[in-house]
Design a protein around this motif. Structure first.
Motif, PDB file in Angstrom:
ATOM      1  N   ALA A   1      25.236  53.651  68.256  1.00  0.00           N
ATOM      2  CA  ALA A   1      25.614  55.006  68.121  1.00  0.00           C
ATOM      3  C   ALA A   1      24.690  55.890  67.260  1.00  0.00           C
ATOM      4  CB  ALA A   1      27.115  55.184  67.659  1.00  0.00           C
ATOM      5  N   ARG A   2      24.467  57.105  67.480  1.00  0.00           N
ATOM      6  CA  ARG A   2      23.602  57.869  66.548  1.00  0.00           C
ATOM      7  C   ARG A   2      23.780  57.900  65.394  1.00  0.00           C
ATOM      8  NH1 ARG A   2      20.798  61.726  70.054  1.00  0.00           N
ATOM      9  NH2 ARG A   2      21.622  61.383  72.333  1.00  0.00           N
ATOM     10  N   ASP A   3      25.023  57.673  64.939  1.00  0.00           N
ATOM     11  CA  ASP A   3      25.356  57.872  63.435  1.00  0.00           C
ATOM     12  C   ASP A   3      25.641  56.450  62.664  1.00  0.00           C
ATOM     13  OD1 ASP A   3      27.845  56.777  64.753  1.00  0.00           O
ATOM     14  OD2 ASP A   3      29.374  58.129  63.839  1.00  0.00           O
ATOM     15  N   GLN A   4      25.233  55.525  63.385  1.00  0.00           N
ATOM     16  CA  GLN A   4      25.149  54.080  62.893  1.00  0.00           C
ATOM     17  C   GLN A   4      23.787  54.033  62.182  1.00  0.00           C
ATOM     18  OE1 GLN A   4      26.500  51.769  66.450  1.00  0.00           O
ATOM     19  NE2 GLN A   4      27.159  50.582  64.863  1.00  0.00           N
ATOM     20  N   ASP A   5      23.720  53.174  61.083  1.00  0.00           N
ATOM     21  CA  ASP A   5      22.423  52.980  60.152  1.00  0.00           C
ATOM     22  C   ASP A   5      21.281  52.385  61.234  1.00  0.00           C
ATOM     23  OD1 ASP A   5      23.543  53.903  57.891  1.00  0.00           O
ATOM     24  OD2 ASP A   5      24.212  52.130  57.143  1.00  0.00           O
ATOM     25  N   ALA A   6      21.914  51.298  62.034  1.00  0.00           N
ATOM     26  CA  ALA A   6      20.913  50.654  62.951  1.00  0.00           C
ATOM     27  C   ALA A   6      20.343  51.873  64.042  1.00  0.00           C
ATOM     28  CB  ALA A   6      21.523  49.569  63.606  1.00  0.00           C
ATOM     29  N   ALA A   7      20.771  52.797  64.157  1.00  0.00           N
ATOM     30  CA  ALA A   7      20.257  53.508  65.075  1.00  0.00           C
ATOM     31  C   ALA A   7      19.199  54.727  64.420  1.00  0.00           C
ATOM     32  CB  ALA A   7      21.308  54.480  65.598  1.00  0.00           C
ATOM     33  N   ASN A   8      19.198  54.556  63.110  1.00  0.00           N
ATOM     34  CA  ASN A   8      18.203  55.323  62.254  1.00  0.00           C
ATOM     35  C   ASN A   8      17.426  54.445  61.636  1.00  0.00           C
ATOM     36  OD1 ASN A   8      19.391  58.256  62.888  1.00  0.00           O
ATOM     37  ND2 ASN A   8      21.145  56.827  62.429  1.00  0.00           N
ATOM     38  N   PRO A   9      16.279  53.833  62.156  1.00  0.00           N
ATOM     39  CA  PRO A   9      15.399  52.975  61.310  1.00  0.00           C
ATOM     40  C   PRO A   9      14.951  53.545  60.307  1.00  0.00           C
ATOM     41  CG  PRO A   9      15.282  52.352  63.747  1.00  0.00           C
ATOM     42  CD  PRO A   9      16.035  53.588  63.609  1.00  0.00           C
ATOM     43  N   VAL A  10      14.484  53.042  59.111  1.00  0.00           N
ATOM     44  CA  VAL A  10      13.738  53.763  57.952  1.00  0.00           C
ATOM     45  C   VAL A  10      12.641  53.250  57.966  1.00  0.00           C
ATOM     46  CG1 VAL A  10      16.048  54.016  56.671  1.00  0.00           C
ATOM     47  CG2 VAL A  10      14.591  51.814  56.504  1.00  0.00           C
ATOM     48  N   PRO A  11      11.531  54.161  57.474  1.00  0.00           N
ATOM     49  CA  PRO A  11      10.116  53.959  57.353  1.00  0.00           C
ATOM     50  C   PRO A  11       9.857  52.968  56.246  1.00  0.00           C
ATOM     51  CG  PRO A  11      10.628  56.199  56.720  1.00  0.00           C
ATOM     52  CD  PRO A  11      11.987  55.516  56.887  1.00  0.00           C
ATOM     53  N   GLU A  12       8.779  52.142  56.377  1.00  0.00           N
ATOM     54  CA  GLU A  12       8.146  51.322  55.629  1.00  0.00           C
ATOM     55  C   GLU A  12       7.318  51.978  54.850  1.00  0.00           C
ATOM     56  OE1 GLU A  12       6.630  47.383  56.812  1.00  0.00           O
ATOM     57  OE2 GLU A  12       4.777  48.451  56.109  1.00  0.00           O
ATOM     58  N   THR A  13       7.537  51.700  53.291  1.00  0.00           N
ATOM     59  CA  THR A  13       6.749  52.483  52.208  1.00  0.00           C
ATOM     60  C   THR A  13       5.990  51.300  51.440  1.00  0.00           C
ATOM     61  OG1 THR A  13       8.322  52.872  50.744  1.00  0.00           O
ATOM     62  CG2 THR A  13       7.987  54.512  52.293  1.00  0.00           C
ATOM     63  N   THR A  14       4.818  51.607  50.964  1.00  0.00           N
ATOM     64  CA  THR A  14       3.949  50.986  49.877  1.00  0.00           C
ATOM     65  C   THR A  14       3.631  51.768  48.877  1.00  0.00           C
ATOM     66  OG1 THR A  14       1.995  51.253  50.967  1.00  0.00           O
ATOM     67  CG2 THR A  14       3.349  49.397  51.863  1.00  0.00           C
ATOM     68  N   ASP A  15       3.623  51.025  47.646  1.00  0.00           N
ATOM     69  CA  ASP A  15       2.666  51.231  46.623  1.00  0.00           C
ATOM     70  C   ASP A  15       1.640  50.452  46.103  1.00  0.00           C
ATOM     71  OD1 ASP A  15       4.623  53.588  45.174  1.00  0.00           O
ATOM     72  OD2 ASP A  15       6.074  51.997  45.851  1.00  0.00           O
ATOM     73  N   ASN A  16       0.421  51.244  46.148  1.00  0.00           N
ATOM     74  CA  ASN A  16      -0.678  50.221  46.287  1.00  0.00           C
ATOM     75  C   ASN A  16      -1.362  50.633  44.855  1.00  0.00           C
ATOM     76  OD1 ASN A  16      -0.491  49.465  49.160  1.00  0.00           O
ATOM     77  ND2 ASN A  16      -0.997  51.696  49.634  1.00  0.00           N
ATOM     78  N   PHE A  17      -1.997  49.538  44.246  1.00  0.00           N
ATOM     79  CA  PHE A  17      -2.684  49.708  43.135  1.00  0.00           C
ATOM     80  C   PHE A  17      -3.785  48.714  43.074  1.00  0.00           C
ATOM     81  CE2 PHE A  17       1.730  50.107  42.110  1.00  0.00           C
ATOM     82  CZ  PHE A  17       1.933  51.321  41.250  1.00  0.00           C
ATOM     83  N   ASP A  18      -4.853  49.564  42.581  1.00  0.00           N
ATOM     84  CA  ASP A  18      -6.445  48.716  42.472  1.00  0.00           C
ATOM     85  C   ASP A  18      -6.874  48.907  41.269  1.00  0.00           C
ATOM     86  OD1 ASP A  18      -6.909  47.644  45.446  1.00  0.00           O
ATOM     87  OD2 ASP A  18      -6.881  49.866  45.997  1.00  0.00           O
ATOM     88  N   LEU A  19      -7.449  47.628  40.474  1.00  0.00           N
ATOM     89  CA  LEU A  19      -8.143  47.937  39.201  1.00  0.00           C
ATOM     90  C   LEU A  19      -9.274  47.053  39.448  1.00  0.00           C
ATOM     91  CD1 LEU A  19      -8.313  48.865  36.393  1.00  0.00           C
ATOM     92  CD2 LEU A  19      -6.947  46.733  35.762  1.00  0.00           C
ATOM     93  N   GLY A  20     -10.447  47.557  39.367  1.00  0.00           N
ATOM     94  CA  GLY A  20     -11.535  46.545  39.266  1.00  0.00           C
ATOM     95  C   GLY A  20     -12.847  47.254  38.552  1.00  0.00           C
ATOM     96  N   VAL A  21     -14.105  46.436  38.551  1.00  0.00           N
ATOM     97  CA  VAL A  21     -15.092  46.528  37.905  1.00  0.00           C
ATOM     98  C   VAL A  21     -16.169  46.588  39.188  1.00  0.00           C
ATOM     99  CG1 VAL A  21     -15.516  44.346  37.211  1.00  0.00           C
ATOM    100  CG2 VAL A  21     -16.727  46.015  36.200  1.00  0.00           C
TER     101      VAL A  21
END
Length: 850
Positions: free
Chosen positions: A613-633
């Motif tokens: 059903a439209r109001d169920q959590d399973a009917a509204n998949p959430v997006p995937e997010t990432t936090d990306n960190f790079d440290l280099g030389v």
């Protein structure tokens, strides 16, 4: 095949078909290139590269491979195989020629999380975000490929880049008239022709163009029954606007593949089984000799009048499947200097794709009836159907009285072709405005628009008597007794993106510190219409197309099923990025970068949610997010290019998937939070002009933070897979590689080595166990591949530097290894299918140009 024989065959291949259309000129969007070039050109830092490797002085962990490396690979090779020479990248090619697909990961990001562009336009599928390595542009017209190992560009119009980006830059037309022909031949019946023509500058305004064409064919490497057939056309017209770097270019591309699948076997080693593609009876090879299994040719028997014939199995094996595709695009890139401080870039494009993955089904000539138990009737969950109806029901078509096999009756079961077709029209534009505040500070704002119309159908057609499809797209679709087209799926999707972004770049401390800060705000809309009934949460459907009467009968008898419906879902997120570069010396720099990534749920995942059903959590998949960190030389000079980067990525709502080719469905699982971290490094040196050495490597660690819920037991209590603290499946623990090249007069010789570490086969990091017996270990073995390339230029006899002979040997020591696989998900009892690694292959080529 003997080298002399190859060269003889290759020499006879100097004939090329007509050329047409091509692909544009900048790797990322024109605005990104223009803005970035104004940022990374730092006094004292060389951008020329060493040994075909460049390390731009940006805050991103970025690496570039130029034509020096690209042209040494197998002619026609997919660029995704070439970037396997970068740290953090792992690619398993399904053949030696680049025409049969493969499996790509970067820092453990699978291809649905890697944004790939050619001259700025996105190549990822608009529905599931997949990449198709056998549809990449011909390498002969690629100037360079650059890879952002852990982040994307601020104006990138993608719903998929929670991770890395691969940007392909094609060359511009040459100023002088020129023609080139390249012929190649090799093992497994490989034969390829490539031709290109440059017009040179045509008039006083500087108009110039090139056109190219290629055609490649070969037999399937394994199985012995299929063929690969690929044709590609490219072209570009380039018009400079004055002498300040402004321009307009119009480019086009067309690619046609008609391929058979091959070489994919169950990843199990039971010695009582034989090698082959059948999930029920076959296994992976134990020896090199076993790789070359043979599929017995078959014939579909004629039907017998008055007999209820059973369906033949002829044509059911994976190796009988076609994987056809037609892909094309037209793109415009442009740059306009409005004032001495204000620059406008506009890049519109249009793309077309039609493709499927083949497959067959057992069809019923008669109609569908249904029984129901007294308990089901009393509960109101299911009712009988006594009058036969037609439709695509329970994974099989019922034609309601159609003689499919021509035996004069309608009593039979008949195997027919049932591909899942996808046809996409996609339009887009990236526009950006750059303002140079002064020599040390600049800003830009950008707008990106992307709209994909995604039509997914499942028409059927007849097989030939030998089990192969007669109409690979089922264009002449079979109809039921009332003229209705029966199909396995029927849905229409619109993937729409509006995105605004901004970016600032500044140089401080006497041009020693370079700051870059950006933000993008994408607004995604998914307009989805499913014309079929949803029958489960796993994405299974029953379809009736235009047969509304039988659909109504079926729906009334199965009231728990979900009627055809439309849903609109919207996603938006503010995604910041920030980076800094500190030039410690004229040659050495430190860099740091942070970016937030986003992946919106794909089409298949969203359609599976229609069960709820439209109001169920399973009917509204959430997006995937990432936090990306790079440290280099990094260190760059005219002799050395070196970089070492430590990185960390934190996933939230990590969505994993696995494709079940037997059920033709993708199964999704949410792994929750996943942390990844690792090290990437590379070192390129050219101590003398005649010799260069390049070494690279990476280490990857991933950790799933929680046990994953996989279902419920009979009592309704949740069932969990023991994934907490485990690595994700499918990505190598480490990679190591090197390439050495040298030349002596007209002779050039190169050797490249790549070791790919072990890959876990499931997210529990446990062996695969069937009926209490272990059939495969918890991870695939590490493997090392060695490739050889040699070239003899013939300019010393007056034929020009574009005329040469070339030899390539792929997998020189003929290593047996496990190729690409999706992983078995969270299950210890699921056996994934894995491709058999490419065997040793010889390819000889001859090029003639002026």
């Amino acid at each position: 095949m003997k080298f002399q024989s190859i060269l003889s065959t290759a020499t006879s291949s100097l004939a090329v078909g007509a050329a047409f259309l091509a692909v544009p000129a900048f790797a990322q969007s024109t605005g990104s290139v223009d803005f970035e070039e104004g940022t990374i050109v730092v006094t004292g830092q060389t951008q020329n590269g060493v040994a075909g490797v460049k390390l731009p002085n940006t805050s991103k962990a970025k690496q570039v491979l130029t034509q020096e490396v690209i042209q040494a690979q197998v002619p026609g090779q997919t660029i995704n195989d070439t970037i396997n020479l970068m740290p953090g990248v792992s690619f398993q090619n399904n053949d030696a020629f680049g025409s049969s697909g493969g499996t790509l990961t970067i820092r453990g990001f699978d291809d649905s999380r890697i944004s790939q562009t050619v001259d700025g336009i996105p190549l990822n599928d608009t529905g599931g975000y997949a990449l198709y390595s056998n549809q990449q542009i011909d390498p002969e017209i690629i100037e360079q490929v650059n890879v952002n190992l852990g982040t994307t560009d601020v104006d990138s119009p993608t719903a998929a880049a929670s991770g890395s980006t691969v940007n392909i830059r094609t060359r511009n037309p040459f100023d002088d008239f020129g023609v080139r022909f390249l012929g190649s031949a090799g093992d497994f019946g490989f034969f390829r022709m490539f031709g290109e023509i440059d017009t040179g500058v045509l008039n006083s305004s500087g108009t110039k163009a090139f056109f190219s064409a290629s055609k490649a064919v070969n037999n399937t490497v394994y199985g012995g029954i299929g063929q690969i057939d690929k044709m590609q056309l490219n072209g570009k017209i380039y018009q400079p606007l004055g002498d300040n770097g402004d321009f307009i270019s119009v480019a086009g591309h067309w690619n046609r593949n008609r391929n058979n699948f091959f070489g994919s076997t169950p990843l199990r080693l039971d010695p009582t089984r034989t090698v082959g593609p059948d999930s029920a009876t076959n296994r992976f090879p134990l020896t090199k000799e076993e790789r070359f299994y043979k599929i017995a040719e078959c014939q579909i028997p004629a039907g017998v009048t008055g007999v209820a014939d059973a369906a033949s199995s002829c044509g059911s094996l994976y190796d009988y499947r076609f994987n056809p595709s037609n892909t094309g695009n037209i793109r415009i890139n442009s740059r306009f200097t409005l004032t001495d401080k204000l620059t406008l870039n506009v890049d519109p494009s249009i793309q077309y794709t039609k493709a499927n993955g083949g497959g067959t089904v057992v069809a019923n000539e008669g109609g569908y009836t249904q029984s129901a138990t007294a308990a089901q009737i009393a509960a109101g969950t299911k009712f009988p159907i006594t009058t036969p109806i037609s439709g695509y029901i329970g994974g099989a078509p019922y034609f309601g009285g159609v003689d499919l096999n021509g035996d004069g009756d309608t009593r039979d079961k008949v195997r027919i072709l049932a591909p899942s077709n996808t046809e996409t029209w996609r339009i887009g534009v990236i526009a950006s405005l750059r303002y140079d505040i002064n020599d040390f500070n600049r800003v830009r704002v950008a707008y990106s628009y992307d709209r994909g119309r995604h039509r997914q159908t499942g028409e059927t057609s007849l097989l030939k008597s030998n089990g192969f499809g007669s109409d690979v797209f089922s264009n002449n679709a079979l109809v039921d007794a009332d003229g209705n087209v029966l199909q396995k799926r029927d849905r229409l999707s619109y993937a729409i993106l509006h995105q605004v972004s901004g970016e600032y770049s500044g140089d401080y401390m006497n041009d020693r510190v370079h700051l870059n800060v950006g933000i993008r705000a994408p607004f995604f809309k998914r307009n989805l219409t499913n014309y079929c009934l949803a029958t489960s949460s796993g994405g299974f459907v029953d379809c009736f197309t235009s047969n509304s009467a039988d659909q109504a009968t079926y729906a009334a008898a199965n009231p728990t099923y979900k009627l055809p419906q439309q849903r609109i879902l919207n996603y938006s997120k503010v995604l910041p990025t920030a980076g800094v570069v500190f030039d410690a010396t004229d040659n050495a720099s430190l860099f740091f970068n942070y970016s937030k990534g986003l992946q919106v749920p794909g089409t298949d995942n969203l359609y599976q949610s229609f069960w709820y059903a439209r109001d169920q959590d399973a009917a509204n998949p959430v997006p995937e997010t990432t936090d990306n960190f790079d440290l280099g030389v990094r260190y760059t000079s005219g002799i050395i290019q070196a970089s070492l980067t430590g990185w960390y990525t934190r996933y939230t709502n990590r969505l994993a998937s696995a494709y079940d080719r037997d059920l033709d469905v993708t199964i999704y699982r949410n792994l929750g939070r996943v942390d990844k971290y690792g090290i990437d490094g590379s070192f390129a040196v050219r101590p003398i002009p005649e010799f260069s050495l390049y070494v690279f490597g990476s280490y990857l660690k991933s950790k799933i933070k929680e046990d994953v819920e996989t279902g419920v037991n009979a009592a309704g209590d949740p069932i969990f897979a023991a994934t907490k603290g485990k690595r994700e499946a499918g990505a190598p623990v480490y990679t190591l590689g090197t390439r050495a090249s040298g030349n002596l007069g007209p002779v050039e010789l190169g050797v490249q080595v790549k070791r790919t570490g072990p890959r876990y086969v499931n997210d529990q990091n446990l062996p695969i166990v069937i009926s209490g017996a272990q059939v495969y270990a918890k991870k695939t073995p590490a493997y090392t591949l060695v490739d050889l390339d040699a070239k003899v230029k013939l300019d010393f006899i007056g034929l020009g530097d574009r005329t040469f002979l070339q030899l390539n040997v792929v997998n020189l020591f003929d290593k047996l290894y496990v190729g690409g696989f999706d992983g078995a998900g969270t299950s210890q009892t699921n056996v994934p299918n894995a491709f058999i690694g490419t065997p040793r292959t010889f390819i000889g080529s001859v090029s003639f140009g002026f």
